[in-house]
Design a protein around this motif. Structure first.
Motif, PDB file in Angstrom:
ATOM      1  N   ALA A 437       0.829  -1.205   0.000  1.00 58.78           N
ATOM      2  CA  ALA A 437       0.000   0.000   0.000  1.00 58.78           C
ATOM      3  C   ALA A 437       0.864   1.255   0.000  1.00 58.78           C
ATOM      4  N   GLU A 438       1.970   1.239   0.752  1.00 58.04           N
ATOM      5  CA  GLU A 438       2.880   2.394   0.777  1.00 58.04           C
ATOM      6  C   GLU A 438       3.524   2.623  -0.578  1.00 58.04           C
ATOM      7  N   LEU A 439       3.922   1.541  -1.244  1.00 59.33           N
ATOM      8  CA  LEU A 439       4.502   1.682  -2.581  1.00 59.33           C
ATOM      9  C   LEU A 439       3.458   2.207  -3.566  1.00 59.33           C
ATOM     10  N   ASN A 440       2.232   1.691  -3.491  1.00 63.77           N
ATOM     11  CA  ASN A 440       1.176   2.149  -4.394  1.00 63.77           C
ATOM     12  C   ASN A 440       0.867   3.626  -4.197  1.00 63.77           C
ATOM     13  N   SER A 452      -4.361   0.718  -2.881  1.00 63.07           N
ATOM     14  CA  SER A 452      -3.943   0.973  -1.502  1.00 63.07           C
ATOM     15  C   SER A 452      -5.114   0.828  -0.545  1.00 63.07           C
ATOM     16  N   VAL A 453      -6.264   1.374  -0.911  1.00 66.20           N
ATOM     17  CA  VAL A 453      -7.443   1.292  -0.047  1.00 66.20           C
ATOM     18  C   VAL A 453      -7.864  -0.161   0.152  1.00 66.20           C
ATOM     19  N   ALA A 483      -0.579   2.840   8.695  1.00 68.42           N
ATOM     20  CA  ALA A 483      -1.712   2.819   7.767  1.00 68.42           C
ATOM     21  C   ALA A 483      -2.480   4.136   7.814  1.00 68.42           C
ATOM     22  N   LEU A 484      -2.704   4.678   9.029  1.00 67.69           N
ATOM     23  CA  LEU A 484      -3.427   5.942   9.172  1.00 67.69           C
ATOM     24  C   LEU A 484      -2.673   7.085   8.499  1.00 67.69           C
ATOM     25  N   VAL A 485      -1.368   7.163   8.724  1.00 71.73           N
ATOM     26  CA  VAL A 485      -0.542   8.202   8.095  1.00 71.73           C
ATOM     27  C   VAL A 485      -0.612   8.096   6.574  1.00 71.73           C
ATOM     28  N   LEU A 486      -0.590   6.878   6.073  1.00 69.74           N
ATOM     29  CA  LEU A 486      -0.673   6.671   4.627  1.00 69.74           C
ATOM     30  C   LEU A 486      -2.018   7.148   4.083  1.00 69.74           C
ATOM     31  N   LEU A 487      -3.094   6.837   4.785  1.00 72.19           N
ATOM     32  CA  LEU A 487      -4.418   7.276   4.355  1.00 72.19           C
ATOM     33  C   LEU A 487      -4.539   8.802   4.401  1.00 72.19           C
ATOM     34  N   GLN A 488      -3.950   9.430   5.418  1.00 78.25           N
ATOM     35  CA  GLN A 488      -3.970  10.892   5.499  1.00 78.25           C
ATOM     36  C   GLN A 488      -3.208  11.505   4.320  1.00 78.25           C
ATOM     37  N   GLN A 493      -3.783  14.179  -1.105  1.00 82.01           N
ATOM     38  CA  GLN A 493      -3.562  14.146  -2.553  1.00 82.01           C
ATOM     39  C   GLN A 493      -4.877  14.071  -3.327  1.00 82.01           C
ATOM     40  N   HIS A 494      -5.864  13.380  -2.748  1.00 84.03           N
ATOM     41  CA  HIS A 494      -7.141  13.154  -3.445  1.00 84.03           C
ATOM     42  C   HIS A 494      -8.292  13.528  -2.505  1.00 84.03           C
TER      43      HIS A 494
END
Length: 612
Positions: A437-440, A452-453, A483-488, A493-494
């Protein structure tokens, strides 16, 4: 004494020496010294020559008497003589060596360890690239114009044969006898290693065996050398077999020994590489046995991990072609899958320890072994938790060194294998999903956010279960925070993507219920800096970064590198060049060809390059 691999050119070097020094001797004698029988046969011919007889009238003489007669005849000669013992071993040839007379003795041998009493020893190594290219040109009988036209293909062939004269001879014989045109060399190069080196019709004049047959004979000699009381033929072959599953250069001796002798079920759960006690395991004797047949040579040791235990960081290297031939032979065994799994278990522990301790030199040295082993594992489809974990941590290294596409390939493979095997390690699945997910999230493809989602949604159920285990709450907290940081990050971005909010809400609720460990704090602090920088509040970035760097013991090296590069970027954005230069001098410690912080370096270069 000339030593080196069989077929490396020892006999040719001895012949060249004879030709160069012929005027210094009245008599030159050549002895085939491979076995007692060949020694006796050569001495009978010498006896006949010294007695001016045209046939072996010494046939009826006993072997000891024959030796004594030849030695007496040589000692009585008035002129100078040279006797060459070709393909000798110290134990076999010792009684045959003349001690008296006006002569010299020259040995050729594959034994690099046993001639300790000799002061003049020369190790015959492979040809350099220019010599190998010239040998290819001559054996293939091609013009300089043809060499120039196919330079790249010939270069690749010379490199793959690693300057081994017999390998080059056999490859050239195969190419010519099978009428392979130069323009098709790239297509047939792998076939040359598989077929030409065992092709009897390609054997050069004056050499009795193919390379594959030669290796078989050396293995027989290795078995003979280790067959007596107090020796360990099975252990030597086991260690050699595991060496052949790794890369051919700078093979960690104790890694191969651990894979050979230590099964995973007896290793404590605590992390760290397994090394053996040389006081109880005959490590030196095993390596000496392999050196005695020129299979390995000692190489530069690894950066020290166990300074209190000398020898644990020793490495050996092998000729690449020999390494491949031996691996193909060992892969025909019945326990290949078990061996590759066990080797994966130990190699992963060695690599992960280097990465976790941020020992860059050690990690970069071990990574080629993990990559070579991972390729063999894929070829044999050895799927279990140990091999999946090795592939996942190799992906971690690839990501660290700035190869996200390769890392993504490996993570997809790890995840696919874990989903196929019985009783998969759920934590490995969770880590693989998060890493993917981090790479995506840094991929610009249209489907990257959706992927990622999906991965983080699958991860959520497992983390909720993990959070119920008191012993695993800290691990759950770190994974959930990442995971939370990645979603933020994705939400910034979107902002209009409706798929993100449900996952954001779920992870926000989960992390609020979990402990805020030091590792969680580091992740949040680094993320806050990135957010401030993205908002353009560079003064706040500078202040926050300075506060964090004022207490560096609270950060590991990766997070320190991230904070340091954010500080430099903030200073550069404010045109505070003197301060930025001073901080950059500190940041240089994280750069270099063997850096473990390439993602930080790449982000730094990208961001500073686009400063207004």
């Amino acid at each position: 004494m000339l030593s080196g691999l069989s077929g490396i050119g020892k006999s040719s070097a001895a012949t060249a020496f004879i030709a160069d020094q012929a005027d210094q001797y009245d008599l030159v004698l050549w002895v085939e010294a491979t076995t007692e029988e060949s020694l006796a046969s050569s001495f009978r011919r010498i006896w006949g020559h010294l007695n001016r007889q045209s046939h072996d009238t010494g046939h009826a003489a006993s072997t000891p008497y024959l030796r004594e007669q030849v030695h007496e005849l040589l000692s009585a000669l008035p002129g100078r003589w040279l006797i060459v013992f070709d393909d000798a071993s110290p134990r076999t040839v010792d009684a045959w060596v003349p001690r008296l007379g006006r002569g010299h003795v020259l040995f050729t041998s594959i034994d690099n360890a046993g001639w300790t009493h000799l002061t003049h020893r020369v190790d015959i190594g492979p040809m350099d690239h220019a010599q190998a290219m010239e040998m290819l040109r001559r054996r293939l009988a091609v013009t300089d114009q043809a060499v120039a036209a196919h330079q790249e293909s010939l270069d690749a062939l010379a490199t793959s044969l690693e300057g081994w004269p017999l390998a080059i001879e056999l490859a050239c014989g195969y190419i010519r006898s099978c009428n392979i045109p130069l323009q098709h060399l790239d297509h047939y190069r792998s076939m040359l290693l598989d077929r030409a080196l065992d092709d009897e019709r390609s054997i050069p004049a004056g050499y009795p065996h193919t390379l594959v047959a030669t290796v078989s004979l050396i293995l027989e000699r290795l078995a003979q050398n280790t067959a007596g009381p107090g020796y360990f033929p099975h252990q030597v072959r086991e260690v050699l077999g595991f060496m052949c599953t790794l890369d051919s250069q700078r093979i960690p001796v104790h890694l191969a020994l651990a894979a050979a002798f230590i099964t995973p079920d007896i290793v404590p759960a605590s992390p760290g590489p397994v090394a053996l006690d040389e006081a109880t395991v005959p490590v030196r004797e095993i390596i000496r046995a392999l050196i005695e047949v020129s299979f390995v040579r000692y190489d530069e040791p690894l950066p020290a991990l166990f300074p209190q235990f000398p020898g644990h960081d020793d490495t050996v290297s092998m000729n690449t072609v020999l390494h491949q031939l031996l691996r193909q032979r060992f892969e025909r065994g019945s326990k290949v899958h078990e061996g590759l799994s066990r080797c994966a278990f130990h190699t992963e522990r060695w690599l992960t320890t280097a990465l976790d301790s941020e020992d860059a030199d050690r990690a970069w040295t071990l990574a080629p072994h993990a990559a070579a082993l991972a390729q063999h594992i894929q070829d044999k489809e050895v799927k279990d938790n140990y091999t999946a974990l090795l592939i996942g941590n190799l992906a971690r290294f690839e990501q660290i060194r700035g190869q996200p596409h390769r890392a993504s390939e490996l993570l997809h493979l790890e995840l696919a294998w874990l989903q196929e095997i019985d009783d998969p390690n759920e934590l490995l699945i969770a880590q693989a999903r998060l890493n993917l997910a981090e790479l995506n999230a840094h991929d610009e493809s249209p489907t990257a956010t959706e992927q990622s989602v999906v991965l983080l949604t699958l991860l959520l159920d497992y983390l909720k279960r993990l959070a119920q285990d008191d012993d695993a709450r800290n691990a759950a907290a770190l994974l959930a925070t990442k995971a939370l940081v990645l979603l933020q990050h994705l939400a910034r971005q979107h902002p209009d993507d409706p798929r993100l909010q449900p996952s954001l809400d779920a992870y926000t609720m989960l992390t609020a219920q979990l402990p805020r460990t030091p590792a969680v704090t580091e992740v949040l602090q680094t993320h806050r800096l990135a957010q401030l920088y993205s908002d353009g509040d560079v003064k706040a970035v500078e202040q926050a970064a300075r506060n964090l760097l004022a207490t560096p013991q609270s950060l590991d090296s990766f997070h320190t590198a991230e904070v340091q590069r954010h500080l430099i970027e903030a200073l550069a954005h404010q045109h505070h060049w003197t301060e930025a230069e001073a901080e950059f001098e500190r940041f240089l410690a994280y750069t270099g060809p063997r850096s473990l912080y390439r993602s930080s370096v790449q982000d730094f270069v990208h961001n500073v390059r686009w400063q207004p």
